[in-house]
Write a protein that holds these residues in place. Structure first.
Motif, PDB file in Angstrom:
ATOM      1  N   CYS A  47     -22.581   1.219 -25.565  1.00 39.15           N
ATOM      2  CA  CYS A  47     -23.334   2.312 -24.962  1.00 39.15           C
ATOM      3  C   CYS A  47     -23.019   3.648 -25.629  1.00 39.15           C
ATOM      4  O   CYS A  47     -21.854   3.954 -25.934  1.00 39.15           O
ATOM      5  CB  CYS A  47     -23.009   2.379 -23.477  1.00 39.15           C
ATOM      6  SG  CYS A  47     -23.828   3.741 -22.628  1.00 39.15           S
ATOM      7  N   HIS A  49     -22.697   6.364 -24.375  1.00 43.12           N
ATOM      8  CA  HIS A  49     -21.863   7.203 -23.513  1.00 43.12           C
ATOM      9  C   HIS A  49     -20.393   6.834 -23.698  1.00 43.12           C
ATOM     10  O   HIS A  49     -19.669   7.534 -24.384  1.00 43.12           O
ATOM     11  CB  HIS A  49     -22.308   7.061 -22.042  1.00 43.12           C
ATOM     12  CG  HIS A  49     -21.507   7.886 -21.097  1.00 43.12           C
ATOM     13  ND1 HIS A  49     -20.952   7.367 -19.957  1.00 43.12           N
ATOM     14  CD2 HIS A  49     -21.159   9.187 -21.135  1.00 43.12           C
ATOM     15  CE1 HIS A  49     -20.291   8.324 -19.319  1.00 43.12           C
ATOM     16  NE2 HIS A  49     -20.405   9.441 -20.021  1.00 43.12           N
ATOM     17  N   GLU A  50     -19.956   5.726 -23.137  1.00 38.82           N
ATOM     18  CA  GLU A  50     -18.548   5.353 -23.237  1.00 38.82           C
ATOM     19  C   GLU A  50     -18.357   3.895 -23.645  1.00 38.82           C
ATOM     20  O   GLU A  50     -17.415   3.232 -23.215  1.00 38.82           O
ATOM     21  CB  GLU A  50     -17.817   5.629 -21.916  1.00 38.82           C
ATOM     22  CG  GLU A  50     -17.636   7.112 -21.646  1.00 38.82           C
ATOM     23  CD  GLU A  50     -16.856   7.401 -20.375  1.00 38.82           C
ATOM     24  OE1 GLU A  50     -16.707   6.509 -19.514  1.00 38.82           O
ATOM     25  OE2 GLU A  50     -16.409   8.545 -20.238  1.00 38.82           O
ATOM     26  N   ASN A  51     -19.288   3.398 -24.460  1.00 42.75           N
ATOM     27  CA  ASN A  51     -19.107   2.118 -25.155  1.00 42.75           C
ATOM     28  C   ASN A  51     -19.198   0.844 -24.318  1.00 42.75           C
ATOM     29  O   ASN A  51     -18.853  -0.225 -24.815  1.00 42.75           O
ATOM     30  CB  ASN A  51     -17.786   2.081 -25.935  1.00 42.75           C
ATOM     31  CG  ASN A  51     -17.801   3.015 -27.111  1.00 42.75           C
ATOM     32  OD1 ASN A  51     -18.871   3.317 -27.651  1.00 42.75           O
ATOM     33  ND2 ASN A  51     -16.649   3.493 -27.514  1.00 42.75           N
ATOM     34  N   ALA A  52     -19.633   0.917 -23.085  1.00 47.33           N
ATOM     35  CA  ALA A  52     -19.798  -0.329 -22.318  1.00 47.33           C
ATOM     36  C   ALA A  52     -20.858  -1.197 -23.005  1.00 47.33           C
ATOM     37  O   ALA A  52     -21.713  -0.708 -23.740  1.00 47.33           O
ATOM     38  CB  ALA A  52     -20.230  -0.020 -20.891  1.00 47.33           C
ATOM     39  N   CYS A  66     -27.299   0.712 -18.562  1.00 48.36           N
ATOM     40  CA  CYS A  66     -25.877   0.436 -18.797  1.00 48.36           C
ATOM     41  C   CYS A  66     -25.188   0.039 -17.484  1.00 48.36           C
ATOM     42  O   CYS A  66     -25.426   0.660 -16.449  1.00 48.36           O
ATOM     43  CB  CYS A  66     -25.212   1.679 -19.386  1.00 48.36           C
ATOM     44  SG  CYS A  66     -23.438   1.462 -19.667  1.00 48.36           S
ATOM     45  N   MET A  68     -22.145   0.524 -16.689  1.00 46.88           N
ATOM     46  CA  MET A  68     -21.022   1.386 -16.289  1.00 46.88           C
ATOM     47  C   MET A  68     -21.481   2.644 -15.541  1.00 46.88           C
ATOM     48  O   MET A  68     -21.027   2.888 -14.432  1.00 46.88           O
ATOM     49  CB  MET A  68     -20.208   1.777 -17.512  1.00 46.88           C
ATOM     50  CG  MET A  68     -18.887   2.387 -17.158  1.00 46.88           C
ATOM     51  SD  MET A  68     -17.477   1.420 -17.626  1.00 46.88           S
ATOM     52  CE  MET A  68     -17.246   1.934 -19.296  1.00 46.88           C
ATOM     53  N   HIS A  69     -22.344   3.461 -16.131  1.00 42.62           N
ATOM     54  CA  HIS A  69     -22.776   4.699 -15.460  1.00 42.62           C
ATOM     55  C   HIS A  69     -24.291   4.843 -15.475  1.00 42.62           C
ATOM     56  O   HIS A  69     -24.820   5.954 -15.375  1.00 42.62           O
ATOM     57  CB  HIS A  69     -22.147   5.933 -16.119  1.00 42.62           C
ATOM     58  CG  HIS A  69     -20.674   5.832 -16.320  1.00 42.62           C
ATOM     59  ND1 HIS A  69     -20.104   5.626 -17.553  1.00 42.62           N
ATOM     60  CD2 HIS A  69     -19.654   5.878 -15.427  1.00 42.62           C
ATOM     61  CE1 HIS A  69     -18.781   5.568 -17.425  1.00 42.62           C
ATOM     62  NE2 HIS A  69     -18.487   5.710 -16.147  1.00 42.62           N
ATOM     63  N   ALA A  70     -24.980   3.730 -15.666  1.00 37.03           N
ATOM     64  CA  ALA A  70     -26.435   3.657 -15.474  1.00 37.03           C
ATOM     65  C   ALA A  70     -27.269   4.493 -16.449  1.00 37.03           C
ATOM     66  O   ALA A  70     -28.421   4.805 -16.156  1.00 37.03           O
ATOM     67  CB  ALA A  70     -26.801   4.010 -14.036  1.00 37.03           C
ATOM     68  N   SER A  71     -26.725   4.846 -17.612  1.00 37.54           N
ATOM     69  CA  SER A  71     -27.597   5.462 -18.620  1.00 37.54           C
ATOM     70  C   SER A  71     -28.680   4.465 -18.992  1.00 37.54           C
ATOM     71  O   SER A  71     -28.438   3.255 -19.036  1.00 37.54           O
ATOM     72  CB  SER A  71     -26.802   5.849 -19.871  1.00 37.54           C
ATOM     73  OG  SER A  71     -26.035   6.998 -19.634  1.00 37.54           O
ATOM     74  N   PRO A  84     -26.022   9.809 -18.041  1.00 34.22           N
ATOM     75  CA  PRO A  84     -25.370   8.888 -17.119  1.00 34.22           C
ATOM     76  C   PRO A  84     -25.314   9.427 -15.682  1.00 34.22           C
ATOM     77  O   PRO A  84     -25.509  10.621 -15.460  1.00 34.22           O
ATOM     78  CB  PRO A  84     -23.948   8.782 -17.695  1.00 34.22           C
ATOM     79  CG  PRO A  84     -23.721  10.107 -18.356  1.00 34.22           C
ATOM     80  CD  PRO A  84     -25.069  10.514 -18.906  1.00 34.22           C
TER      81      PRO A  84
END
Ligand code: FES
Length: 145
Positions: A47, A49-52, A66, A68-71, A84
């Motif tokens: 991702c 954002h933070e690689n999920a 995503c 993790m934080h729904a981006s 996100p």
């Protein structure tokens, strides 16, 4: 100058049925292969954002969300569409009945994390050329479609 395509077999069509997403790796490149009603797409699987892993998220049409934080990213362009989402819904309710000091500390901790995460940029995702040959799915990890 015309770039030479270098497609690599990453899966069989049976391994990525309609509506499914599959994590594959070509060397160091992590890719999410997606089947949207018989059309295959390939997007980076870390991702922006933070690689999920996007392949562990959800799919609505050509939008992947995503886990993790729904981006949300558009599979056809790799563009960030939203997110996100950094606030946890229902956080206060989770701690109903806890001592005020616990609520306050947990609230401060999550607020601090959200403050730091707001500073992290979320990038568009790379997308890759993908094609189906017979029952094989092939991806070119070097280029954009
Ligand atoms: S890691 Fe994907 S939205 Fe945060």
């Amino acid at each position: 100058m015309k770039r030479t395509m270098s497609f690599v077999k990453v899966a069989t069509a049976g391994e990525v049925p309609a509506g499914a997403m599959k994590h594959v790796e070509i060397g160091e490149t992590e890719i999410c292969v997606v089947n949207v009603n018989g059309t295959f797409y390939a997007i980076g699987d870390r991702c922006g954002h933070e690689n999920a892993r996007l392949s562990r998220g959800s799919l609505t049409g050509t939008i992947v969300t995503c886990p993790m934080h729904a981006s949300q990213f558009d599979l056809t362009s790799g563009k960030l569409m939203s997110g996100p989402v950094l606030e946890l819904e229902g956080l206060k309710e989770m701690f109903t009945g806890c001592p005020e000091k616990v609520k306050e500390k947990v609230g401060q901790m999550f607020a601090g994390i959200a403050d730091e995460q707001r500073l992290i940029k979320t990038y568009d995702m790379p997308i890759y050329p993908v094609k189906k040959e017979g029952s094989d799915i092939l991806v070119d990890p070097k280029g954009t479609p």
